[in-house]
Design a protein around this motif. Sequence first.
Motif, PDB file in Angstrom:
ATOM      1  N   PHE A  80       0.840  -1.187   0.000  1.00 14.72           N
ATOM      2  CA  PHE A  80       0.000   0.000   0.000  1.00 14.72           C
ATOM      3  C   PHE A  80       0.880   1.243   0.000  1.00 14.72           C
ATOM      4  O   PHE A  80       1.782   1.362   0.827  1.00 14.72           O
ATOM      5  N   PRO A  81       0.642   2.198  -0.902  1.00 13.05           N
ATOM      6  CA  PRO A  81       1.440   3.423  -0.914  1.00 13.05           C
ATOM      7  C   PRO A  81       1.329   4.206   0.399  1.00 13.05           C
ATOM      8  O   PRO A  81       2.289   4.820   0.833  1.00 13.05           O
ATOM      9  N   LEU A  82       0.153   4.201   1.020  1.00 12.50           N
ATOM     10  CA  LEU A  82      -0.066   4.869   2.301  1.00 12.50           C
ATOM     11  C   LEU A  82      -0.423   3.830   3.341  1.00 12.50           C
ATOM     12  O   LEU A  82      -0.933   2.756   3.015  1.00 12.50           O
ATOM     13  N   TYR A  83      -0.229   4.143   4.583  1.00  8.37           N
ATOM     14  CA  TYR A  83      -0.532   3.200   5.657  1.00  8.37           C
ATOM     15  C   TYR A  83      -2.013   2.846   5.628  1.00  8.37           C
ATOM     16  O   TYR A  83      -2.860   3.719   5.496  1.00  8.37           O
ATOM     17  N   ALA A  84      -2.337   1.557   5.737  1.00 11.47           N
ATOM     18  CA  ALA A  84      -3.725   1.104   5.588  1.00 11.47           C
ATOM     19  C   ALA A  84      -4.198   0.332   6.810  1.00 11.47           C
ATOM     20  O   ALA A  84      -5.060  -0.517   6.710  1.00 11.47           O
ATOM     21  N   GLY A  85      -3.658   0.615   7.976  1.00 13.52           N
ATOM     22  CA  GLY A  85      -4.048  -0.125   9.172  1.00 13.52           C
ATOM     23  C   GLY A  85      -4.143   0.781  10.374  1.00 13.52           C
ATOM     24  O   GLY A  85      -4.412   1.969  10.258  1.00 13.52           O
ATOM     25  N   ILE A  86      -3.879   0.221  11.532  1.00  9.87           N
ATOM     26  CA  ILE A  86      -3.900   0.986  12.768  1.00  9.87           C
ATOM     27  C   ILE A  86      -2.489   1.431  13.104  1.00  9.87           C
ATOM     28  O   ILE A  86      -1.522   0.984  12.496  1.00  9.87           O
ATOM     29  N   PHE A  87      -2.349   2.301  14.105  1.00 10.38           N
ATOM     30  CA  PHE A  87      -1.032   2.793  14.495  1.00 10.38           C
ATOM     31  C   PHE A  87      -0.105   1.638  14.831  1.00 10.38           C
ATOM     32  O   PHE A  87      -0.493   0.697  15.504  1.00 10.38           O
ATOM     33  N   SER A  88       1.122   1.710  14.368  1.00  9.47           N
ATOM     34  CA  SER A  88       2.109   0.673  14.627  1.00  9.47           C
ATOM     35  C   SER A  88       3.371   1.312  15.198  1.00  9.47           C
ATOM     36  O   SER A  88       3.891   2.266  14.620  1.00  9.47           O
ATOM     37  N   PRO A  89       3.894   0.797  16.308  1.00 11.91           N
ATOM     38  CA  PRO A  89       5.125   1.351  16.860  1.00 11.91           C
ATOM     39  C   PRO A  89       6.365   0.951  16.067  1.00 11.91           C
ATOM     40  O   PRO A  89       7.469   1.340  16.415  1.00 11.91           O
ATOM     41  N   THR A  90       6.206   0.200  14.974  1.00 10.78           N
ATOM     42  CA  THR A  90       7.360  -0.258  14.197  1.00 10.78           C
ATOM     43  C   THR A  90       7.887   0.798  13.237  1.00 10.78           C
ATOM     44  O   THR A  90       8.885   0.568  12.575  1.00 10.78           O
ATOM     45  N   GLY A  91       7.207   1.933  13.120  1.00 11.34           N
ATOM     46  CA  GLY A  91       7.643   2.959  12.189  1.00 11.34           C
ATOM     47  C   GLY A  91       7.123   2.753  10.789  1.00 11.34           C
ATOM     48  O   GLY A  91       7.533   3.433   9.862  1.00 11.34           O
ATOM     49  N   GLN A  92       6.194   1.834  10.583  1.00  8.87           N
ATOM     50  CA  GLN A  92       5.659   1.565   9.252  1.00  8.87           C
ATOM     51  C   GLN A  92       4.293   2.219   9.074  1.00  8.87           C
ATOM     52  O   GLN A  92       3.398   1.668   8.487  1.00  8.87           O
ATOM     53  N   GLN A  93       4.138   3.434   9.586  1.00  9.71           N
ATOM     54  CA  GLN A  93       2.865   4.133   9.474  1.00  9.71           C
ATOM     55  C   GLN A  93       2.659   4.753   8.091  1.00  9.71           C
ATOM     56  O   GLN A  93       1.558   5.047   7.716  1.00  9.71           O
ATOM     57  N   VAL A  94       3.718   4.976   7.331  1.00  9.24           N
ATOM     58  CA  VAL A  94       3.593   5.632   6.041  1.00  9.24           C
ATOM     59  C   VAL A  94       3.074   4.666   4.980  1.00  9.24           C
ATOM     60  O   VAL A  94       2.183   4.987   4.218  1.00  9.24           O
ATOM     61  N   SER A  95       3.628   3.480   4.932  1.00  9.69           N
ATOM     62  CA  SER A  95       3.171   2.467   3.985  1.00  9.69           C
ATOM     63  C   SER A  95       3.496   1.108   4.573  1.00  9.69           C
ATOM     64  O   SER A  95       4.239   1.004   5.542  1.00  9.69           O
ATOM     65  N   HIS A  96       2.933   0.084   4.022  1.00 11.00           N
ATOM     66  CA  HIS A  96       3.271  -1.251   4.515  1.00 11.00           C
ATOM     67  C   HIS A  96       2.923  -2.315   3.489  1.00 11.00           C
ATOM     68  O   HIS A  96       2.252  -2.072   2.509  1.00 11.00           O
ATOM     69  N   MET A  97       3.419  -3.498   3.763  1.00  8.56           N
ATOM     70  CA  MET A  97       3.202  -4.655   2.915  1.00  8.56           C
ATOM     71  C   MET A  97       2.719  -5.787   3.806  1.00  8.56           C
ATOM     72  O   MET A  97       3.133  -5.886   4.952  1.00  8.56           O
ATOM     73  N   TRP A  98       1.834  -6.615   3.300  1.00  8.02           N
ATOM     74  CA  TRP A  98       1.495  -7.811   4.049  1.00  8.02           C
ATOM     75  C   TRP A  98       1.708  -9.025   3.182  1.00  8.02           C
ATOM     76  O   TRP A  98       1.651  -8.961   1.970  1.00  8.02           O
ATOM     77  N   TYR A  99       1.992 -10.123   3.848  1.00 17.56           N
ATOM     78  CA  TYR A  99       2.217 -11.414   3.192  1.00 17.56           C
ATOM     79  C   TYR A  99       1.174 -12.371   3.724  1.00 17.56           C
ATOM     80  O   TYR A  99       0.842 -12.347   4.898  1.00 17.56           O
ATOM     81  N   GLN A 100       0.729 -13.255   2.896  1.00 21.62           N
ATOM     82  CA  GLN A 100      -0.208 -14.282   3.307  1.00 21.62           C
ATOM     83  C   GLN A 100       0.209 -15.577   2.658  1.00 21.62           C
ATOM     84  O   GLN A 100       0.480 -15.632   1.459  1.00 21.62           O
ATOM     85  N   ILE A 101       0.310 -16.637   3.468  1.00 21.88           N
ATOM     86  CA  ILE A 101       0.645 -17.973   2.943  1.00 21.88           C
ATOM     87  C   ILE A 101      -0.599 -18.824   3.077  1.00 21.88           C
ATOM     88  O   ILE A 101      -1.174 -18.914   4.150  1.00 21.88           O
ATOM     89  N   ASN A 102      -1.008 -19.443   1.993  1.00 25.28           N
ATOM     90  CA  ASN A 102      -2.125 -20.395   2.043  1.00 25.28           C
ATOM     91  C   ASN A 102      -1.619 -21.756   1.643  1.00 25.28           C
ATOM     92  O   ASN A 102      -0.780 -21.901   0.811  1.00 25.28           O
TER      93      ASN A 102
END
Length: 125
Positions: free
Chosen positions: A103-125
């Motif tokens: 996501f170009p912009l942060y798409a979740g809740i506040f995170s103390p990891t410093g990834q508030q600007v953007s983030h990536m998620w992975y999913q394994i099925n």
Amino acid sequence: MYGNAPWNHTTFNNGSYIPFVYQVRLPGIDKQGRNFSIDLEIDPMKYPSPYGGNTLNGRFTFYDQPNTLSWFETGLELNGTVTWGDITEPVVGNTGHIDRQYFPLYAGIFSPTGQQVSHMWYQIN
């Protein structure tokens, strides 16, 4: 054992990355309070494919964010262990896929990891 779930690139002995091969550790606690973890080397047997193929090239609007990127990898070879309490068993498999979004912009809740600007998620099925 509950904690972070690292997803790291696998490296050759000289420290350079092995393309698309990952080391993953998924720790947790079951309903009875027992520790468990899944520790895997994941090797997708196909190159990443963009969502929408050549038409979208992996770009689309999601959560009102243009240029969200999405791609997946299929044909996984999985090797590792599952530990549940005091029991550890080997894991070997060749099915599943990895689904990833950036996501170009942060798409979740506040995170103390410093990834508030953007983030990536992975999913394994």
